[in-house]
Design a protein around this motif. Structure first.
Motif, short mmCIF file in Angstrom:
data_model
loop_
_atom_site.label_atom_id
_atom_site.label_comp_id
_atom_site.label_asym_id
_atom_site.label_seq_id
_atom_site.Cartn_x
_atom_site.Cartn_y
_atom_site.Cartn_z
N GLU A 57 -1.55 12.37 4.43
CA GLU A 57 -0.28 12.32 3.71
C GLU A 57 0.80 11.62 4.53
O GLU A 57 1.63 10.89 3.98
CB GLU A 57 0.16 13.73 3.32
CG GLU A 57 -0.74 14.34 2.27
CD GLU A 57 -0.29 15.72 1.85
OE1 GLU A 57 0.85 16.12 2.17
OE2 GLU A 57 -1.08 16.40 1.17
N ASP A 109 0.06 7.99 4.20
CA ASP A 109 0.45 7.51 2.87
C ASP A 109 1.96 7.27 2.80
O ASP A 109 2.41 6.28 2.21
CB ASP A 109 0.03 8.51 1.79
CG ASP A 109 -1.46 8.50 1.52
OD1 ASP A 109 -2.15 7.54 1.93
OD2 ASP A 109 -1.94 9.47 0.89
N ALA A 110 2.75 8.17 3.40
CA ALA A 110 4.20 8.00 3.42
C ALA A 110 4.58 6.76 4.22
O ALA A 110 5.48 6.00 3.84
CB ALA A 110 4.88 9.24 3.99
N ARG A 133 2.65 4.10 4.71
CA ARG A 133 2.22 2.94 3.93
C ARG A 133 3.22 2.63 2.82
O ARG A 133 3.54 1.46 2.57
CB ARG A 133 0.85 3.19 3.33
CG ARG A 133 0.29 2.01 2.56
CD ARG A 133 -1.09 2.32 1.98
NE ARG A 133 -1.63 1.16 1.34
CZ ARG A 133 -1.29 0.75 0.11
NH1 ARG A 133 -0.39 1.40 -0.58
NH2 ARG A 133 -1.85 -0.33 -0.41
N GLN A 134 3.74 3.67 2.17
CA GLN A 134 4.71 3.49 1.09
C GLN A 134 5.95 2.76 1.60
O GLN A 134 6.45 1.83 0.96
CB GLN A 134 5.08 4.85 0.51
CG GLN A 134 6.10 4.78 -0.60
CD GLN A 134 6.54 6.18 -1.02
OE1 GLN A 134 6.66 7.08 -0.20
NE2 GLN A 134 6.78 6.34 -2.31
N ARG A 135 6.46 3.17 2.74
CA ARG A 135 7.66 2.55 3.29
C ARG A 135 7.41 1.13 3.78
O ARG A 135 8.20 0.23 3.55
CB ARG A 135 8.23 3.42 4.41
CG ARG A 135 8.99 4.61 3.84
CD ARG A 135 8.98 5.81 4.74
NE ARG A 135 9.68 6.93 4.12
CZ ARG A 135 9.14 7.70 3.18
NH1 ARG A 135 7.91 7.49 2.75
NH2 ARG A 135 9.84 8.69 2.66
N ARG A 162 5.03 -0.86 2.72
CA ARG A 162 4.77 -1.68 1.52
C ARG A 162 6.09 -2.06 0.85
O ARG A 162 6.29 -3.19 0.43
CB ARG A 162 3.86 -0.93 0.54
CG ARG A 162 3.68 -1.56 -0.83
CD ARG A 162 3.18 -2.98 -0.86
NE ARG A 162 2.01 -3.19 -0.05
CZ ARG A 162 1.67 -4.39 0.45
NH1 ARG A 162 2.39 -5.46 0.19
NH2 ARG A 162 0.60 -4.52 1.19
N ALA A 163 7.03 -1.11 0.74
CA ALA A 163 8.33 -1.40 0.13
C ALA A 163 9.07 -2.47 0.93
O ALA A 163 9.67 -3.39 0.35
CB ALA A 163 9.17 -0.13 0.03
N ASP A 195 7.31 -5.78 0.28
CA ASP A 195 7.64 -6.29 -1.05
C ASP A 195 9.05 -6.87 -1.09
O ASP A 195 9.28 -7.91 -1.72
CB ASP A 195 7.50 -5.18 -2.10
CG ASP A 195 6.07 -4.76 -2.34
OD1 ASP A 195 5.14 -5.48 -1.90
OD2 ASP A 195 5.86 -3.70 -2.98
N LEU A 199 13.37 1.25 6.16
CA LEU A 199 11.98 1.33 5.70
C LEU A 199 10.99 1.13 6.84
O LEU A 199 10.03 1.89 6.97
CB LEU A 199 11.74 0.31 4.59
CG LEU A 199 12.42 0.59 3.26
CD1 LEU A 199 12.36 -0.63 2.36
CD2 LEU A 199 11.78 1.81 2.59
N GLY A 212 8.74 4.06 8.57
CA GLY A 212 7.29 3.83 8.54
C GLY A 212 6.68 3.88 9.92
O GLY A 212 5.61 4.46 10.12
#
Length: 96
Positions: A34, A37-38, A40-42, A44-45, A48, A76, A80
């Motif tokens: 988890e 995953d957090a 990766r989310q940051r 990735r944002a 992007d 971010l 991350g």
């Protein structure tokens, strides 16, 4: 003998904070998947956002937006990175 404070060892403040009082923290005892995953989310944002900026025409951009964009990318990526560091510490140590 001084015992470590369980709140300060379990909850790690994010490096991106602007005050001495941590408001956002990482639960270092959370499932490493988890935490990853957090992270990766940051990341990735941030990626992007950078891709979007790469595709934009800056001739029409307002220079006042640059600090806002840089701040968002900093938050971010720093968050991350903090999450990745925490997850790395939770991984089993391999014999070297």
């Amino acid at each position: 003998m001084n015992m470590p404070d369980p709140l300060t060892t379990r909850y790690r403040p994010l490096s991106s904070r602007y005050s001495e009082t941590p408001v956002l923290v990482i639960d270092t005892e959370a499932d490493p998947t988890e935490i990853l995953d957090a992270a990766r989310q940051r990341i990735r944002a941030a990626s992007d956002l950078l891709e979007t900026l790469y595709c934009l025409c800056f001739k029409k951009a307002d220079t006042r937006d640059i600090p806002n964009i840089v701040n968002a990318l900093y938050l971010l990526t720093q968050d991350g990175n903090d999450l990745l560091d925490t997850a790395r510490r939770r991984l089993p140590k391999t014999p070297g």
